[in-house]
Design a protein around this motif. Structure first.
Motif, mmCIF file in Angstrom:
data_model
loop_
_atom_site.group_PDB
_atom_site.id
_atom_site.type_symbol
_atom_site.label_atom_id
_atom_site.label_comp_id
_atom_site.label_asym_id
_atom_site.label_seq_id
_atom_site.Cartn_x
_atom_site.Cartn_y
_atom_site.Cartn_z
ATOM 1 N N VAL A 106 0.843 -1.205 0.000
ATOM 2 C CA VAL A 106 0.000 0.000 0.000
ATOM 3 C C VAL A 106 0.875 1.250 0.000
ATOM 4 N N VAL A 107 1.943 1.225 0.809
ATOM 5 C CA VAL A 107 2.877 2.353 0.839
ATOM 6 C C VAL A 107 3.460 2.578 -0.553
ATOM 7 N N ALA A 108 3.855 1.471 -1.203
ATOM 8 C CA ALA A 108 4.483 1.581 -2.526
ATOM 9 C C ALA A 108 3.512 2.134 -3.560
ATOM 10 N N ILE A 109 2.280 1.688 -3.494
ATOM 11 C CA ILE A 109 1.306 2.070 -4.519
ATOM 12 C C ILE A 109 0.789 3.492 -4.295
ATOM 13 N N PHE A 110 0.483 3.836 -3.050
ATOM 14 C CA PHE A 110 -0.131 5.145 -2.784
ATOM 15 C C PHE A 110 0.891 6.221 -2.435
ATOM 16 N N GLY A 111 2.063 5.795 -1.978
ATOM 17 C CA GLY A 111 3.116 6.779 -1.718
ATOM 18 C C GLY A 111 3.915 7.015 -2.997
ATOM 19 N N GLU A 112 5.214 7.204 -2.815
ATOM 20 C CA GLU A 112 6.066 7.404 -3.984
ATOM 21 C C GLU A 112 6.940 6.183 -4.208
ATOM 22 N N ASN A 113 7.143 5.839 -5.506
ATOM 23 C CA ASN A 113 8.167 4.845 -5.828
ATOM 24 C C ASN A 113 8.800 5.260 -7.147
ATOM 25 N N ASN A 114 9.946 4.663 -7.494
ATOM 26 C CA ASN A 114 10.556 5.017 -8.769
ATOM 27 C C ASN A 114 10.562 3.833 -9.730
ATOM 28 N N SER A 115 9.550 2.946 -9.571
ATOM 29 C CA SER A 115 9.417 1.826 -10.495
ATOM 30 C C SER A 115 8.537 2.182 -11.684
ATOM 31 N N GLY A 116 7.962 3.367 -11.666
ATOM 32 C CA GLY A 116 7.156 3.813 -12.802
ATOM 33 C C GLY A 116 5.768 3.202 -12.856
ATOM 34 N N VAL A 117 5.358 2.522 -11.808
ATOM 35 C CA VAL A 117 4.011 1.942 -11.750
ATOM 36 C C VAL A 117 3.320 2.540 -10.522
ATOM 37 N N TYR A 118 2.144 3.040 -10.723
ATOM 38 C CA TYR A 118 1.436 3.721 -9.633
ATOM 39 C C TYR A 118 2.344 4.756 -8.970
ATOM 40 N N GLY A 119 2.358 4.737 -7.598
ATOM 41 C CA GLY A 119 3.105 5.774 -6.918
ATOM 42 C C GLY A 119 2.347 7.086 -6.983
#
Lengths: 263, 357
Positions: B86-99
């Motif tokens: 949930v953190v990865a999807i709704f927060g920030e990530n640099n995988s280029g998916v969701y975030g």
């Protein structure tokens, strides 16, 4: 008293604490109970007698919902409870004790009785510690007193003697305003003194609380009951007052040997 | 250890000062943990201290279920992982998916909520079983979740998972810096620990232990056993979910490997090494396992370090089935030893002598 009981047994359904109509329970090919019909008035005190394997405890298990009957209906104060979940039946005022003590060995006596009081009231999910001023706690204290366990109330249940555990069994059944209690051999394994204690406890119960008691000790059973039902091989075969039952030749045969003739 | 019961001793305890109430052990431990950053290097602060506290919290959620409720779960890392995703999807990530880049104070509670709901759902499935079957069904759920996350790219981004997860910055502090992260983990762990310790003697805590001791009797005094067990799973999910957020902030990433079978058994090993009798056990176990996993490789080389960990586990379980806590019970100064409440009994020895005799 017996005539009052007999009269109330013939009255309408509204006054009956418990009505069983054709209750049966099969375990595979074995009929542990068959065609049990009985009416027990509110406040009535009934003994169920019978040899080992007669189906007495199975009868209790079907009434309290440990497992459901395979046939027939069970009414509790007029309400059909045949398929109700066990805890729902308890919340309607039905209680039981077990032949082999079923207790919480890692809680104290008072904590156990407190939970029994809490089980039929609100705040069962409370994440707060119970306060001394809690109504359920006050009730638990008085029940512990009623079953003569004051001295042991902070003892761990696992450390109690057999007799004390039997008293706690009864305390758990008395918690939270019961209307009807099923006692499954409460005197099993008790010393003569403890038996006298038990008889005192049962006779001191408020008059509105009816019960059924399964008991092998006829001395106990006939002193705490107003009416007696005899069971044999999963069926009821005789009902009457303690005097009638005590003097009945077939009952004497079953209890003094020769019971196989009634199989 | 600060075991308050429902009896007159409670009043005694209330009249004690706060030092006696908390217990000298707790105070010394708290002092040590508070000044630990002054003594420890960044490595010991984060990789040992912070990581142990996080794993300890996940194991604490297992201890709650297993120690008080008699339900051994292998799905606690799965619940923590749910919060992590949930953190990865709704927060920030640099995988280029969701975030979606939501702020931490929204995705944090959301992650804990979703994790706890998932825990309740797993519990709802698992409470139909008992004993070894609960272990098996939770293992099945954990394995299914692992493979699902690995193969699902739409939501979980499959094998690589999500990278570049950053802990937030607020109050002018970057919370993944060693000292702030350590104190953040410590604060969360203390809240969870105190909540479990207090809750164990709450009405619900007593209920849960009574269900562990005798479900049949609990039904016969009016309790809906299934509902209470599911509620326990939900509570455990709160702790595991919070730990899951800290875990992804610590790692900076989440992938199916985080919730694989290995890590889920690791949590069980931590809980058992520490002991399931008291909420301190999972944290003790976590420190031991993290130290072993970090340094065993220096002692016996890369190929054999798991053997060493396994041997230590065997030795501890062999000597004391109750883990480190069991050893303490056995070797601590003489007082009543019959159970873990003896800490309190020691304090009230004169009153309880008759019972312990």
């Amino acid at each position: 008293m017996a005539t009052n009981v007999a009269a109330s047994r013939l009255q309408g359904t509204g006054t009956n604490a418990l009505e069983l109509d054709g209750v049966g329970r099969q375990f595979g090919a074995l009929a542990a109970l068959s065609g049990i019909s009985m009416r027990i008035a509110a406040g009535e005190r009934r003994a169920v007698l019978g040899s080992n394997g007669a189906g007495k405890t199975t009868l209790f298990n079907t009434i309290t919902g440990d497992f459901n009957p395979t046939s027939g209906t069970i009414r509790f104060f007029g309400e059909d409870i045949t398929t109700l979940a066990a805890h729902e039946r308890i919340r309607r005022g039905l209680r039981r004790t077990y032949q082999i003590s079923q207790l919480f060995t890692n809680l104290t006596v008072l904590e156990s009785v407190y939970l029994a009081c809490r089980g039929v009231s609100r705040r069962r999910y409370s994440l707060l510690r119970p306060r001394a001023s809690d109504g359920a706690m006050a009730q638990a204290e008085s029940i512990v007193h009623a079953v003569h366990l004051d001295g042991e109330k902070d003892a761990m249940v696992g450390t109690l003697s057999h007799g004390q555990q039997r008293q706690l069994e009864i305390a758990l059944a008395l918690a939270g305003a019961p209307r009807f209690i099923l006692f499954d051999e409460p005197a099993a394994g008790l010393s003569p003194t403890e038996r006298r204690d038990l008889i005192d406890i049962l006779n001191a119960l408020p008059k509105h609380i009816g019960y059924i008691i399964i008991e092998h000790d006829l001395d106990v059973a006939l002193r705490v009951s107003e009416y007696v039902s005899m069971m044999h091989n999963g069926r009821l075969f005789k009902e009457g007052t303690p005097e009638e039952i005590e003097n009945d030749p077939t009952v004497q045969e079953i209890y003094l040997g020769g019971g196989h003739r009634h199989g | 250890m600060t075991d308050l019961t429902l009896n007159p001793t409670r009043n005694r305890l209330q009249s004690q000062n706060w030092i006696e109430k908390a217990g000298i052990g707790h105070i010394l431990l708290a002092l040590f943990l508070l000044i630990y950053p002054a003594m420890a290097s960044d490595f010991f602060l984060t990789q040992i201290g912070g990581y142990s506290l996080v794993l300890g919290m996940i194991a604490l959620s297992l201890m709650l279920l297993a120690g008080y409720g008699g339900m051994v779960s292998l799905a606690q890392i799965t619940v923590a992982g749910a919060a992590g995703y949930v953190v990865a999807i709704f927060g920030e990530n640099n995988s280029g998916v969701y975030g979606f880049g939501w702020p931490w104070w929204i995705y944090g509670p959301l992650a804990i909520m979703i994790a706890s709901m998932m825990s309740a759902l797993i519990g709802w499935i698992a409470v139909r079983t008992e004993g070894i079957y609960t272990i098996m069904i939770t293992l099945a759920v954990a394995t299914a979740c692992f493979y699902f996350a690995q193969q699902n790219y739409a939501l979980f981004n499959g094998f690589p998972g999500y990278n570049g997860l950053r802990a937030p910055e607020f109050f002018g502090v970057y919370w993944r810096d060693p000292v702030p992260f350590y104190y953040l983990c410590l604060a969360n762990a203390v809240v969870a620990y105190v909540a479990v310790l207090y809750g164990a003697r709450s009405t619900f805590g007593l209920t849960l232990q009574a269900i562990r001791d005798n479900q049949r009797r609990m039904r016969a005094i009016g309790f809906n056993v299934t509902a209470h067990k599911v509620f326990a799973w939900w509570l455990a999910g709160l702790i595991a979910g919070a730990a899951g957020i800290l875990l992804v902030w610590f790692n900076g990433r989440i992938s199916p490997g985080t919730i694989a079978v290995g890590p889920s058994i690791n949590i069980l090993v931590i809980a058992i090494i520490g002991g399931l009798r008291h909420p301190i056990g999972p944290f003790l176990g976590a420190v031991i396992v993290v130290l072993m996993q970090t340094f065993a490789i220096d002692l016996v080389g890369a190929e054999r370090f798991n053997t060493l960990i396994g041997l230590v586990f065997l030795v501890i379980v062999f000597i004391s089935p109750d883990g480190i806590l069991g050893l303490w019970e056995r070797f601590k100064p003489q007082e009543g030893r019959d159970n873990w409440r003896s800490f309190k009994k020691a304090a009230n020895k004169s009153e309880n002598q008759g019972r312990n005799a």
